[in-house]
Design a protein around this motif. Structure first.
Motif, PDB file in Angstrom:
ATOM      1  N   ARG A  78     -44.624  15.905 -42.915  1.00 26.88           N
ATOM      2  CA  ARG A  78     -45.179  15.861 -44.273  1.00 26.88           C
ATOM      3  C   ARG A  78     -46.413  14.982 -44.336  1.00 26.88           C
ATOM      4  NH1 ARG A  78     -40.846  13.352 -46.382  1.00 26.88           N
ATOM      5  NH2 ARG A  78     -42.349  12.164 -47.614  1.00 26.88           N
ATOM      6  N   GLY A 134     -49.967  16.474 -44.939  1.00 28.47           N
ATOM      7  CA  GLY A 134     -50.514  15.985 -46.202  1.00 28.47           C
ATOM      8  C   GLY A 134     -51.880  15.349 -46.037  1.00 28.47           C
ATOM      9  N   LEU A 138     -47.182  16.267 -50.649  1.00 27.86           N
ATOM     10  CA  LEU A 138     -46.485  16.307 -49.363  1.00 27.86           C
ATOM     11  C   LEU A 138     -46.234  14.903 -48.834  1.00 27.86           C
ATOM     12  CD1 LEU A 138     -47.979  19.198 -47.183  1.00 27.86           C
ATOM     13  CD2 LEU A 138     -45.815  19.138 -48.423  1.00 27.86           C
ATOM     14  N   THR A 193     -41.687  19.507 -53.038  1.00 25.99           N
ATOM     15  CA  THR A 193     -42.054  20.019 -51.717  1.00 25.99           C
ATOM     16  C   THR A 193     -41.932  21.537 -51.588  1.00 25.99           C
ATOM     17  OG1 THR A 193     -41.465  17.881 -50.802  1.00 25.99           O
ATOM     18  CG2 THR A 193     -41.696  19.699 -49.236  1.00 25.99           C
ATOM     19  N   GLY A 198     -45.254  23.457 -50.828  1.00 25.87           N
ATOM     20  CA  GLY A 198     -45.302  24.143 -49.544  1.00 25.87           C
ATOM     21  C   GLY A 198     -45.700  25.600 -49.686  1.00 25.87           C
ATOM     22  N   SER A 257     -46.509  24.300 -43.709  1.00 26.33           N
ATOM     23  CA  SER A 257     -46.247  24.195 -45.152  1.00 26.33           C
ATOM     24  C   SER A 257     -45.088  25.085 -45.564  1.00 26.33           C
ATOM     25  CB  SER A 257     -47.502  24.589 -45.935  1.00 26.33           C
ATOM     26  OG  SER A 257     -48.561  23.715 -45.642  1.00 26.33           O
ATOM     27  N   LEU A 276     -41.821  23.466 -44.493  1.00 31.52           N
ATOM     28  CA  LEU A 276     -41.420  22.395 -45.410  1.00 31.52           C
ATOM     29  C   LEU A 276     -40.894  22.960 -46.732  1.00 31.52           C
ATOM     30  CD1 LEU A 276     -44.209  19.742 -44.779  1.00 31.52           C
ATOM     31  CD2 LEU A 276     -41.795  19.599 -44.141  1.00 31.52           C
ATOM     32  N   ALA A 299     -38.047  18.233 -48.201  1.00 31.77           N
ATOM     33  CA  ALA A 299     -38.802  17.043 -47.809  1.00 31.77           C
ATOM     34  C   ALA A 299     -38.003  16.045 -46.986  1.00 31.77           C
ATOM     35  CB  ALA A 299     -39.339  16.343 -49.055  1.00 31.77           C
TER      36      ALA A 299
END
Length: 143
Positions: free
Chosen positions: A15, A19, A68, A74, A78, A115, A118, A123
């Motif tokens: 993440r 991110g 993120l 999330t 994502g 992404s 996730l 998360a």
């Protein structure tokens, strides 16, 4: 390795890494290039609805990247980031080959599938989604 702590640490690292990349790309579109220049660039690349697409990409990347890192919303973030990268793949990179140095799609595919992963797994414990008991996560919601 099925350790919960390993999975949560790996998710945290993923993440934060994804991110940061999204934040820097969104920030570049907003401040380095500017939204007008980003729109013009998108228009020159044949991206449909260049104005809307420039705003969408800029703010999904910037705000989504922050989300993120924090691990909040999330699954939603994502999916939005995956769609952003799908657009980059389809409208800009797919015909240029794999390698990013040649304008190819390796980075957008890696960012997009990361992404999406996730969005699917959530998360992890070390996130705002995790400490809120999943109240900010769609992963525990039923449709």
């Amino acid at each position: 390795m099925k350790s919960n702590i390993f999975r949560d640490i790996a998710t945290l690292v993923a993440r934060i890494g994804l991110g940061i990349i999204f934040i820097t790309h969104g920030w570049q579109k907003l401040n380095t290039n500017g939204l007008d220049a980003t729109k013009a660039a998108f228009d020159g690349m044949g991206v449909p609805l260049a104005g809307f697409s420039a705003y969408f990409a800029t703010f999904v990347e910037l705000i989504g990247g922050v989300a993120l890192v924090l691990g909040i919303f999330t699954p939603i973030v994502g999916i939005l980031l995956f769609l952003d990268m799908l657009g980059a793949f389809l409208f800009v990179h797919y015909d240029k080959g794999v390698f990013v140095g040649e304008g190819g799609y390796e980075l957008v595919v890696a960012l997009g599938v990361g992404s999406l992963l996730l969005a699917a797994v959530g998360a992890g414990r070390f996130s705002l989604d995790g400490v809120s008991g999943g109240k900010t996560s769609l992963a525990k919601m039923r449709f």
